[in-house]
Scaffold this motif. Structure first.
Motif, mmCIF file in Angstrom:
data_model
loop_
_atom_site.group_PDB
_atom_site.id
_atom_site.type_symbol
_atom_site.label_atom_id
_atom_site.label_comp_id
_atom_site.label_asym_id
_atom_site.label_seq_id
_atom_site.Cartn_x
_atom_site.Cartn_y
_atom_site.Cartn_z
ATOM 1 N N ALA A 1 21.797 4.242 7.961
ATOM 2 C CA ALA A 1 20.557 4.487 7.212
ATOM 3 C C ALA A 1 19.523 3.550 7.812
ATOM 4 O O ALA A 1 19.587 2.340 7.621
ATOM 5 C CB ALA A 1 20.773 4.204 5.728
ATOM 6 N N THR A 2 18.566 4.097 8.578
ATOM 7 C CA THR A 2 17.765 3.250 9.468
ATOM 8 C C THR A 2 16.298 3.107 9.074
ATOM 9 O O THR A 2 15.541 2.426 9.763
ATOM 10 C CB THR A 2 17.815 3.830 10.904
ATOM 11 O OG1 THR A 2 17.409 5.197 10.836
ATOM 12 C CG2 THR A 2 19.217 3.742 11.487
ATOM 13 N N ALA A 3 15.889 3.759 7.987
ATOM 14 C CA ALA A 3 14.468 3.710 7.625
ATOM 15 C C ALA A 3 14.051 2.285 7.266
ATOM 16 O O ALA A 3 14.812 1.549 6.640
ATOM 17 C CB ALA A 3 14.206 4.646 6.452
ATOM 18 N N THR A 4 12.851 1.879 7.685
ATOM 19 C CA THR A 4 12.351 0.540 7.355
ATOM 20 C C THR A 4 10.973 0.650 6.708
ATOM 21 O O THR A 4 10.315 1.686 6.806
ATOM 22 C CB THR A 4 12.214 -0.330 8.624
ATOM 23 O OG1 THR A 4 11.335 0.332 9.538
ATOM 24 C CG2 THR A 4 13.569 -0.561 9.285
ATOM 25 N N LEU A 5 10.548 -0.409 6.097
ATOM 26 C CA LEU A 5 9.232 -0.437 5.468
ATOM 27 C C LEU A 5 8.605 -1.804 5.765
ATOM 28 O O LEU A 5 9.209 -2.835 5.484
ATOM 29 C CB LEU A 5 9.390 -0.237 3.950
ATOM 30 C CG LEU A 5 8.124 -0.066 3.139
ATOM 31 C CD1 LEU A 5 7.411 1.240 3.504
ATOM 32 C CD2 LEU A 5 8.448 -0.050 1.636
ATOM 33 N N LYS B 1 6.213 -4.588 4.873
ATOM 34 C CA LYS B 1 5.504 -4.994 3.658
ATOM 35 C C LYS B 1 4.061 -5.414 3.940
ATOM 36 O O LYS B 1 3.243 -5.469 3.035
ATOM 37 C CB LYS B 1 6.260 -6.120 2.949
ATOM 38 C CG LYS B 1 6.282 -7.446 3.696
ATOM 39 C CD LYS B 1 7.012 -8.496 2.873
ATOM 40 C CE LYS B 1 7.350 -9.763 3.623
ATOM 41 N NZ LYS B 1 6.410 -10.317 4.551
ATOM 42 N N ASN B 2 3.788 -5.730 5.227
ATOM 43 C CA ASN B 2 2.440 -6.197 5.576
ATOM 44 C C ASN B 2 1.486 -5.094 6.046
ATOM 45 O O ASN B 2 0.301 -5.327 6.173
ATOM 46 C CB ASN B 2 2.529 -7.279 6.664
ATOM 47 C CG ASN B 2 3.356 -8.464 6.187
ATOM 48 O OD1 ASN B 2 3.226 -8.882 5.034
ATOM 49 N ND2 ASN B 2 4.212 -8.973 7.045
ATOM 50 N N ALA B 3 2.054 -3.925 6.309
ATOM 51 C CA ALA B 3 1.225 -2.809 6.796
ATOM 52 C C ALA B 3 0.833 -1.916 5.618
ATOM 53 O O ALA B 3 1.444 -1.989 4.555
ATOM 54 C CB ALA B 3 2.005 -2.015 7.828
ATOM 55 N N PRO B 4 -0.202 -1.088 5.807
ATOM 56 C CA PRO B 4 -0.552 -0.137 4.732
ATOM 57 C C PRO B 4 0.638 0.810 4.475
ATOM 58 O O PRO B 4 1.266 1.238 5.441
ATOM 59 C CB PRO B 4 -1.736 0.639 5.309
ATOM 60 C CG PRO B 4 -2.166 -0.089 6.541
ATOM 61 C CD PRO B 4 -1.059 -0.954 6.987
ATOM 62 N N ILE B 5 0.933 1.073 3.226
ATOM 63 C CA ILE B 5 2.079 1.906 2.896
ATOM 64 C C ILE B 5 1.653 3.357 2.666
ATOM 65 O O ILE B 5 0.710 3.601 1.925
ATOM 66 C CB ILE B 5 2.799 1.337 1.639
ATOM 67 C CG1 ILE B 5 3.470 -0.002 1.991
ATOM 68 C CG2 ILE B 5 3.824 2.336 1.093
ATOM 69 C CD1 ILE B 5 4.049 -0.751 0.829
#
Ligand SMILES: *Cc1c(COP(=O)(O)O)cnc(C)c1O
Length: 408
Positions: free
Chosen positions: A393-397, A399-403
């Motif tokens: 499961a490779t999805a990342t987010l 936190k510092n970029a626009p979501i």
């Protein structure tokens, strides 16, 4: 400690018996196979149990494995090393099975995360009772883990041999729980041959499945439990992932014992022995009408627990399956993966690959008209799915970029 273990109870073992010839052997002595080279079965004075233990008395007890004490071989309660062997739940999986009548007996809830705990807690207690100090065993993983846990707890030394591609988590849990574990460049029966050689030289006691008489007694509690959980009415069909077949043989024995006690009638579930198509010696023998199964060459499957090319209890598995009106069925690895995925996604229950094999086999049996949608069916999930590799499961987010909220 379980209230079922706080007092010594009377025991009812009379003798052991060769599963092929019926030859009798003394209880309370150390045994491996019979003179005929076949598994030994434990026999009880069932008439005496019947007088002592009405069904209602069992029902009034706490629902763990030790509730069945009078139908188990251990003489002295003090020899039991328990890690909390609970009754495992029956979980419906209506969505992935397509029927509300399909239940999974989730054995992954047991100590060490697999139903091997049932067999090994019994065998280790008996080893302690009979003065064994050193045990060796071949394993595909889960049996070794259960052996190491119980034996270390009671102070018995263990040497465990497994194929070198055994699931990594199994090898490590065996080592961490105090077993001396070796990866062998061969399959489980080849590991077993080394164990047998050392045993013949007097180096250790051989704990291979069905080569000592007591693991089957522990596994038999699956059959006892099922009856009690289903109101003393056995299901119409049982799908069991079959390697050495200890559990299937054990449940079949439990059903006969319960009938002798007057707890159930003569109805039996159809027993489906499920194997992987990359290792299906029992299926091949079943279809050929043979009584014994030849070794399966080049065995391969992701369901490590059922990668057993040659089973010493082959004739007992085949007998039970045939007497029950069931079948031996093989399923491919892709169908196993699909079943594990469906059950996790749709029913929220994470099966081990061997458990997935039973769901895949159920689907096949339903399509082929071997079972009916209305049949009450029990599938065995023999270990927690958490022990096995899962898809990445490779999805990342960031936190510092626009979501991108809509994309989540
Ligand atoms: C050992 C094992 C099996 C096979 O059980 P047997 O009673 O030996 O046939 C199936 N699934 C898992 C997860 C196992 O560890």
């Amino acid at each position: 400690m379980s209230p079922n273990l706080t007092t010594d109870r009377p025991t009812f073992v009379t003798h052991l018996e060769c599963s092929l010839t019926g030859e009798r052997y003394a209880a309370d002595e150390l045994h491996n196979l019979s003179a005929a080279g076949k598994p030994l079965l434990v026999r009880y004075d069932l008439a005496a149990v019947r007088g002592f233990l009405p069904r209602a008395m069992v029902e009034a007890r706490a629902t763990d494995l030790w509730r069945w004490r009078e139908l188990l071989p251990v003489r002295r309660t003090g020899n039991i090393v328990s890690l909390g062997e609970i009754e495992t739940p029956l979980v419906p999986i209506a969505k992935s099975a397509g029927s509300p009548n399909v239940l999974v007996k989730d054995e992954g809830r047991l100590p060490t995360g697999s139903f091997k705990a049932r067999g090994l807690v019994m065998a280790v207690a008996m080893a302690k009772e009979l003065g064994v100090t050193r045990i060796a065993m071949p394993t595909n993983g889960n049996a070794g883990a259960a052996l190491a846990a119980y034996a270390s707890r009671v102070g018995i030394e263990t040497i465990v041999l497994c194929p070198d591609d055994t699931p990594e988590v199994n090898v490590r849990e065996i080592a961490l729980q105090g077993g001396r574990v070796y990866r062998v460049n061969g399959l489980i029966d080849e590991c077993g041959a080394i164990v047998a050689k050392g045993a013949a030289e007097g180096r250790w006691f051989d704990f291979s499945t069905l080569k000592e008489p007591y693991r089957i007694e522990g596994k038999k509690t699956m059959g006892l439990e099922l009856a009690a959980q289903l109101g003393w009415k056995l299901p119409d069909a049982i799908f069991y992932p079959t390697g050495g077949g200890t559990g299937l043989i054990g449940m079949w024995k439990a059903f006969a014992e319960m009938e002798a006690l007057g707890w159930i009638g003569s109805d039996r579930p159809k027993m489906f022995a499920v194997q992987a198509s990359g290792c299906a010696p029992i299926v091949r023998a079943f279809e050929a009408g043979e009584e014994h199964a030849e070794r399966w060459e080049d065995a391969h499957t992701i369901a490590a627990g059922i990668r057993v090319p040659k089973a010493i209890g082959d004739f007992l598995i085949l007998r039970a399956v045939r007497e029950s009106g069931g079948r031996a069925l093989a399923v491919g690895d892709p169908a196993i993966v699909q079943a594990v995925t469906d059950c996790a996604r749709r029913d929220g229950l994470l099966l081990c690959p061997e458990g997935g094999a039973t769901l895949a086999a159920y689907r096949q049996a339903l399509a082929d008209g071997l079972v009916d949608e209305d049949d009450r069916v029990v599938l065995f999930n023999c270990a927690t799915g958490l022990k096995y590799p899962m898809p990445a499961a490779t999805a990342t987010l960031d936190k510092n970029a626009p979501i991108d909220w809509d994309a989540l």
